[in-house]
Design a protein around this motif. Sequence first.
Motif, PDB file in Angstrom:
ATOM      1  N   MET A  91       0.755  -1.234   0.068  1.00 25.03           N
ATOM      2  CA  MET A  91       0.024   0.051  -0.162  1.00 25.03           C
ATOM      3  C   MET A  91       0.919   1.290  -0.067  1.00 25.03           C
ATOM      4  O   MET A  91       1.974   1.486   0.773  1.00 25.03           O
ATOM      5  CB  MET A  91      -0.827   0.035   1.415  1.00 25.03           C
ATOM      6  CG  MET A  91      -1.711   1.117   1.382  1.00 25.03           C
ATOM      7  SD  MET A  91      -2.863   1.021   2.917  1.00 25.03           S
ATOM      8  CE  MET A  91      -3.374   2.749   3.028  1.00 25.03           C
ATOM      9  N   LEU A  92       0.543   2.345  -0.718  1.00 26.96           N
ATOM     10  CA  LEU A  92       1.335   3.548  -0.772  1.00 26.96           C
ATOM     11  C   LEU A  92       0.842   4.476   0.256  1.00 26.96           C
ATOM     12  O   LEU A  92      -0.317   4.380   0.441  1.00 26.96           O
ATOM     13  CB  LEU A  92       1.094   3.838  -2.383  1.00 26.96           C
ATOM     14  CG  LEU A  92       1.889   3.215  -3.225  1.00 26.96           C
ATOM     15  CD1 LEU A  92       1.685   4.090  -4.636  1.00 26.96           C
ATOM     16  CD2 LEU A  92       3.477   3.141  -3.104  1.00 26.96           C
ATOM     17  N   MET A  93       1.595   5.019   0.816  1.00 27.25           N
ATOM     18  CA  MET A  93       1.291   6.113   1.992  1.00 27.25           C
ATOM     19  C   MET A  93       1.440   7.400   1.374  1.00 27.25           C
ATOM     20  O   MET A  93       2.247   7.841   0.454  1.00 27.25           O
ATOM     21  CB  MET A  93       2.262   5.880   3.156  1.00 27.25           C
ATOM     22  CG  MET A  93       2.085   4.767   3.773  1.00 27.25           C
ATOM     23  SD  MET A  93       3.299   4.711   4.954  1.00 27.25           S
ATOM     24  CE  MET A  93       4.913   3.762   4.133  1.00 27.25           C
ATOM     25  N   LYS A  94       0.545   8.282   1.808  1.00 30.98           N
ATOM     26  CA  LYS A  94       0.567   9.687   1.471  1.00 30.98           C
ATOM     27  C   LYS A  94       1.548  10.403   2.477  1.00 30.98           C
ATOM     28  O   LYS A  94       1.974   9.922   3.534  1.00 30.98           O
ATOM     29  CB  LYS A  94      -0.880  10.234   1.756  1.00 30.98           C
ATOM     30  CG  LYS A  94      -2.009   9.779   0.708  1.00 30.98           C
ATOM     31  CD  LYS A  94      -3.346  10.344   1.023  1.00 30.98           C
ATOM     32  CE  LYS A  94      -4.295   9.657  -0.123  1.00 30.98           C
ATOM     33  NZ  LYS A  94      -5.671  10.307   0.229  1.00 30.98           N
ATOM     34  N   VAL A  95       1.868  11.712   2.140  1.00 33.28           N
ATOM     35  CA  VAL A  95       2.629  12.487   3.079  1.00 33.28           C
ATOM     36  C   VAL A  95       2.111  12.587   4.469  1.00 33.28           C
ATOM     37  O   VAL A  95       3.082  12.288   5.556  1.00 33.28           O
ATOM     38  CB  VAL A  95       2.950  13.883   2.472  1.00 33.28           C
ATOM     39  CG1 VAL A  95       3.510  14.809   3.542  1.00 33.28           C
ATOM     40  CG2 VAL A  95       3.875  13.861   1.349  1.00 33.28           C
TER      41      VAL A  95
END
Length: 75
Positions: A1-5
């Motif tokens: 899963m890709l994380m946001k800032v």
Amino acid sequence: MLMKVRDLVERLSLSKSTVYELVETRQIGHYKIGGAIRVSEEQLAEFLDQTRHERAASERSTRRLPRPRLRHLKT
């Protein structure tokens, strides 16, 4: 899963500007998708591992050596 800032801000307990600086200076790997910055779990783990090694190396270099024992000279 890709994380946001904002996910990185929470996970690392850093400010938003610090996270952007890490991305800008390429200290943390990231993807840029349509202008949005995303970081994978693997990239975050690699960054954390790298900082751990850097900190350990700096601690080794700043350790104080034991003071030498001074022996009195006999004349």
